[in-house]
Design a protein around this motif. Structure first.
Motif, PDB file in Angstrom:
ATOM      1  N   LEU A 175       0.860  -1.171   0.000  1.00 56.17           N
ATOM      2  CA  LEU A 175       0.000   0.000   0.000  1.00 56.17           C
ATOM      3  C   LEU A 175       0.900   1.225   0.000  1.00 56.17           C
ATOM      4  CD1 LEU A 175      -2.856   1.244   0.265  1.00 56.17           C
ATOM      5  CD2 LEU A 175      -2.576   1.069   2.755  1.00 56.17           C
ATOM      6  N   ARG A 176       0.841   2.012  -1.051  1.00 60.36           N
ATOM      7  CA  ARG A 176       1.696   3.208  -1.167  1.00 60.36           C
ATOM      8  C   ARG A 176       1.083   4.405  -0.473  1.00 60.36           C
ATOM      9  NH1 ARG A 176       6.043   3.276  -4.853  1.00 60.36           N
ATOM     10  NH2 ARG A 176       6.234   5.337  -3.973  1.00 60.36           N
ATOM     11  N   ASN A 177      -0.231   4.584  -0.631  1.00 60.42           N
ATOM     12  CA  ASN A 177      -0.910   5.663   0.074  1.00 60.42           C
ATOM     13  C   ASN A 177      -2.395   5.362   0.145  1.00 60.42           C
ATOM     14  OD1 ASN A 177      -2.370   6.917  -2.207  1.00 60.42           O
ATOM     15  ND2 ASN A 177      -0.335   7.461  -2.931  1.00 60.42           N
ATOM     16  N   ALA A 178      -3.054   5.998   1.098  1.00 67.15           N
ATOM     17  CA  ALA A 178      -4.501   5.881   1.253  1.00 67.15           C
ATOM     18  C   ALA A 178      -5.010   7.160   1.888  1.00 67.15           C
ATOM     19  CB  ALA A 178      -4.859   4.673   2.115  1.00 67.15           C
ATOM     20  N   HIS A 179      -6.192   7.557   1.477  1.00 68.29           N
ATOM     21  CA  HIS A 179      -6.797   8.772   2.015  1.00 68.29           C
ATOM     22  C   HIS A 179      -8.296   8.541   2.153  1.00 68.29           C
ATOM     23  CE1 HIS A 179      -7.304  13.055   2.788  1.00 68.29           C
ATOM     24  NE2 HIS A 179      -8.389  12.963   2.042  1.00 68.29           N
ATOM     25  N   ILE A 180      -8.828   8.939   3.309  1.00 69.54           N
ATOM     26  CA  ILE A 180     -10.269   8.816   3.537  1.00 69.54           C
ATOM     27  C   ILE A 180     -10.827  10.135   4.034  1.00 69.54           C
ATOM     28  CG2 ILE A 180      -9.933   7.900   5.871  1.00 69.54           C
ATOM     29  CD1 ILE A 180     -12.602   6.271   5.156  1.00 69.54           C
ATOM     30  N   ASP A 181     -12.011  10.458   3.523  1.00 69.62           N
ATOM     31  CA  ASP A 181     -12.796  11.587   4.028  1.00 69.62           C
ATOM     32  C   ASP A 181     -14.151  11.015   4.406  1.00 69.62           C
ATOM     33  OD1 ASP A 181     -11.086  13.842   3.705  1.00 69.62           O
ATOM     34  OD2 ASP A 181     -11.441  13.758   1.547  1.00 69.62           O
ATOM     35  N   SER A 182     -14.598  11.335   5.613  1.00 75.66           N
ATOM     36  CA  SER A 182     -15.896  10.861   6.060  1.00 75.66           C
ATOM     37  C   SER A 182     -16.724  12.017   6.587  1.00 75.66           C
ATOM     38  CB  SER A 182     -15.738   9.801   7.151  1.00 75.66           C
ATOM     39  OG  SER A 182     -17.001   9.409   7.636  1.00 75.66           O
ATOM     40  N   ASN A 183     -17.940  12.131   6.072  1.00 70.60           N
ATOM     41  CA  ASN A 183     -18.913  13.116   6.541  1.00 70.60           C
ATOM     42  C   ASN A 183     -20.127  12.402   7.113  1.00 70.60           C
ATOM     43  OD1 ASN A 183     -17.456  15.449   5.580  1.00 70.60           O
ATOM     44  ND2 ASN A 183     -17.950  14.704   3.537  1.00 70.60           N
ATOM     45  N   LEU A 184     -19.957  11.159   7.456  1.00 74.60           N
ATOM     46  CA  LEU A 184     -21.056  10.324   7.928  1.00 74.60           C
ATOM     47  C   LEU A 184     -21.232  10.467   9.424  1.00 74.60           C
ATOM     48  CD1 LEU A 184     -23.056   7.970   7.188  1.00 74.60           C
ATOM     49  CD2 LEU A 184     -21.231   6.443   7.899  1.00 74.60           C
ATOM     50  N   ASN A 185     -22.460  10.668   9.844  1.00 73.29           N
ATOM     51  CA  ASN A 185     -22.790  10.629  11.260  1.00 73.29           C
ATOM     52  C   ASN A 185     -23.226   9.194  11.534  1.00 73.29           C
ATOM     53  OD1 ASN A 185     -24.000  10.634  13.772  1.00 73.29           O
ATOM     54  ND2 ASN A 185     -25.045  12.606  13.474  1.00 73.29           N
ATOM     55  N   PRO A 186     -22.408   8.403  12.229  1.00 70.35           N
ATOM     56  CA  PRO A 186     -22.730   6.985  12.410  1.00 70.35           C
ATOM     57  C   PRO A 186     -24.001   6.736  13.218  1.00 70.35           C
ATOM     58  CG  PRO A 186     -20.815   7.594  13.716  1.00 70.35           C
ATOM     59  CD  PRO A 186     -21.163   8.784  12.884  1.00 70.35           C
ATOM     60  N   LEU A 187     -24.518   7.752  13.896  1.00 68.51           N
ATOM     61  CA  LEU A 187     -25.769   7.597  14.638  1.00 68.51           C
ATOM     62  C   LEU A 187     -26.991   7.839  13.749  1.00 68.51           C
ATOM     63  CD1 LEU A 187     -24.736   9.403  17.946  1.00 68.51           C
ATOM     64  CD2 LEU A 187     -24.674   6.939  17.409  1.00 68.51           C
ATOM     65  N   HIS A 188     -26.755   8.343  12.535  1.00 70.74           N
ATOM     66  CA  HIS A 188     -27.846   8.645  11.610  1.00 70.74           C
ATOM     67  C   HIS A 188     -27.453   8.228  10.190  1.00 70.74           C
ATOM     68  CE1 HIS A 188     -29.798  10.869  14.811  1.00 70.74           C
ATOM     69  NE2 HIS A 188     -28.656  11.491  15.026  1.00 70.74           N
ATOM     70  N   VAL A 189     -27.297   6.946  10.001  1.00 76.39           N
ATOM     71  CA  VAL A 189     -26.922   6.424   8.682  1.00 76.39           C
ATOM     72  C   VAL A 189     -28.155   6.421   7.788  1.00 76.39           C
ATOM     73  CG1 VAL A 189     -26.012   4.427   7.426  1.00 76.39           C
ATOM     74  CG2 VAL A 189     -25.088   5.014   9.673  1.00 76.39           C
ATOM     75  N   PRO A 190     -28.059   6.978   6.580  1.00 77.94           N
ATOM     76  CA  PRO A 190     -29.205   6.977   5.667  1.00 77.94           C
ATOM     77  C   PRO A 190     -29.629   5.548   5.328  1.00 77.94           C
ATOM     78  CG  PRO A 190     -27.390   8.294   4.790  1.00 77.94           C
ATOM     79  CD  PRO A 190     -26.883   7.612   5.993  1.00 77.94           C
ATOM     80  N   SER A 191     -30.913   5.376   5.029  1.00 74.01           N
ATOM     81  CA  SER A 191     -31.415   4.040   4.700  1.00 74.01           C
ATOM     82  C   SER A 191     -31.015   3.625   3.286  1.00 74.01           C
ATOM     83  CB  SER A 191     -32.936   3.989   4.850  1.00 74.01           C
ATOM     84  OG  SER A 191     -33.535   4.944   3.990  1.00 74.01           O
ATOM     85  N   ASP A 192     -30.726   4.588   2.425  1.00 76.97           N
ATOM     86  CA  ASP A 192     -30.339   4.283   1.046  1.00 76.97           C
ATOM     87  C   ASP A 192     -28.996   4.951   0.752  1.00 76.97           C
ATOM     88  OD1 ASP A 192     -30.404   3.407  -1.585  1.00 76.97           O
ATOM     89  OD2 ASP A 192     -31.742   5.003  -2.270  1.00 76.97           O
ATOM     90  N   VAL A 193     -27.994   4.141   0.490  1.00 74.30           N
ATOM     91  CA  VAL A 193     -26.654   4.651   0.202  1.00 74.30           C
ATOM     92  C   VAL A 193     -26.240   4.155  -1.174  1.00 74.30           C
ATOM     93  CG1 VAL A 193     -24.228   4.642   0.926  1.00 74.30           C
ATOM     94  CG2 VAL A 193     -26.029   4.682   2.657  1.00 74.30           C
ATOM     95  N   ALA A 194     -25.818   5.073  -2.042  1.00 74.50           N
ATOM     96  CA  ALA A 194     -25.337   4.715  -3.380  1.00 74.50           C
ATOM     97  C   ALA A 194     -23.814   4.694  -3.363  1.00 74.50           C
ATOM     98  CB  ALA A 194     -25.840   5.736  -4.404  1.00 74.50           C
ATOM     99  N   MET A 195     -23.233   3.630  -3.902  1.00 75.95           N
ATOM    100  CA  MET A 195     -21.778   3.476  -3.874  1.00 75.95           C
ATOM    101  C   MET A 195     -21.225   3.356  -5.292  1.00 75.95           C
ATOM    102  SD  MET A 195     -21.578   0.894  -0.674  1.00 75.95           S
ATOM    103  CE  MET A 195     -23.171   0.175  -0.955  1.00 75.95           C
ATOM    104  N   THR A 196     -20.058   3.950  -5.492  1.00 75.85           N
ATOM    105  CA  THR A 196     -19.355   3.819  -6.763  1.00 75.85           C
ATOM    106  C   THR A 196     -17.891   3.531  -6.477  1.00 75.85           C
ATOM    107  OG1 THR A 196     -18.878   6.192  -6.874  1.00 75.85           O
ATOM    108  CG2 THR A 196     -20.877   5.438  -7.991  1.00 75.85           C
ATOM    109  N   GLN A 197     -17.249   2.921  -7.449  1.00 76.63           N
ATOM    110  CA  GLN A 197     -15.812   2.693  -7.327  1.00 76.63           C
ATOM    111  C   GLN A 197     -15.206   2.676  -8.721  1.00 76.63           C
ATOM    112  OE1 GLN A 197     -14.340  -0.937  -5.797  1.00 76.63           O
ATOM    113  NE2 GLN A 197     -15.606  -2.216  -7.088  1.00 76.63           N
ATOM    114  N   GLY A 198     -13.887   2.854  -8.758  1.00 75.80           N
ATOM    115  CA  GLY A 198     -13.161   2.812 -10.018  1.00 75.80           C
ATOM    116  C   GLY A 198     -11.692   2.531  -9.750  1.00 75.80           C
ATOM    117  N   TYR A 199     -10.962   2.278 -10.820  1.00 77.12           N
ATOM    118  CA  TYR A 199      -9.529   2.011 -10.703  1.00 77.12           C
ATOM    119  C   TYR A 199      -8.845   2.349 -12.016  1.00 77.12           C
ATOM    120  CZ  TYR A 199     -10.575  -2.197 -13.366  1.00 77.12           C
ATOM    121  OH  TYR A 199     -11.013  -3.059 -14.344  1.00 77.12           O
ATOM    122  N   ARG A 200      -7.532   2.490 -11.934  1.00 75.18           N
ATOM    123  CA  ARG A 200      -6.686   2.667 -13.114  1.00 75.18           C
ATOM    124  C   ARG A 200      -5.287   2.192 -12.753  1.00 75.18           C
ATOM    125  NH1 ARG A 200      -6.097   9.156 -12.859  1.00 75.18           N
ATOM    126  NH2 ARG A 200      -4.610   9.126 -11.182  1.00 75.18           N
TER     127      ARG A 200
END
Length: 176
Positions: free
Chosen positions: A22-47
């Protein structure tokens, strides 16, 4: 017609995977774990990208594979749950780069296009279990438990190699 998988195999038949880091990793979270939305859309990609080096009497192929994952409030979530803002902002965004080092025989000579397709297919394929584990553990730690990235299935793409194209053009000219 040649496929990307066939071109990658020209290199893959000769490589030995030496390391995945693992050369590097970065995470940003704006999630309030006490109020998780019922519908979450996820995307991913790579190159992937690659470079070649010679070290200790071996040819080395260095593949860098960049991954991205994001989770947003899904379009189907119409609830105004406390603490959940309806916006295009990511709830969670994760980026990571893995470095894969392969060794090759010094005498191996294949077309540069084969290395490119090898990096695009084998880099993500070999790093995928590490990426899946990272996404699952990081998303769990920020409050989105149970995220499992699906199995990696490399796409099969037909490629028209340059020399085949030139040979076909010469044959067409000769028949005219």
């Amino acid at each position: 017609m040649t496929t990307n998988l066939e071109l990658a195999r020209e290199v893959g038949a000769h490589v030995v995977l030496r390391s995945i880091t693992l050369r590097n990793a970065h995470i940003d979270s704006n999630l309030n774990p006490l109020h998780v939305p019922s519908d979450v859309a996820m995307t991913q990609g790579y190159r992937s990208s690659f470079s070649q080096h010679e070290e200790d009497g071996r040819k080395q192929l260095i593949v860098l594979t960049d991954f991205k994952f994001s989770a947003k409030v899904g379009a189907g979530d119409n609830s105004d749950a406390e603490g959940v803002e309806q916006s295009d902002e990511d709830l969670v965004a994760l980026e990571a780069t893995f470095q894969l080092i392969y060794s090759l025989p010094l005498e191996l000579t294949v077309d540069e296009e084969c290395y490119k397709h090898f990096a695009e297919i084998n880099g993500p394929y070999n790093a995928w279990p590490y990426w899946r584990e990272l996404v699952q553990s990081v998303t769990g730690r920020v409050g989105l438990a149970g995220i499992t990235i699906p199995v990696f299935r490399p796409p099969k793409i037909e490629i028209q190699k340059q020399e085949k194209k030139i040979a076909k053009e010469k044959k067409t000219k000769a028949t005219k």
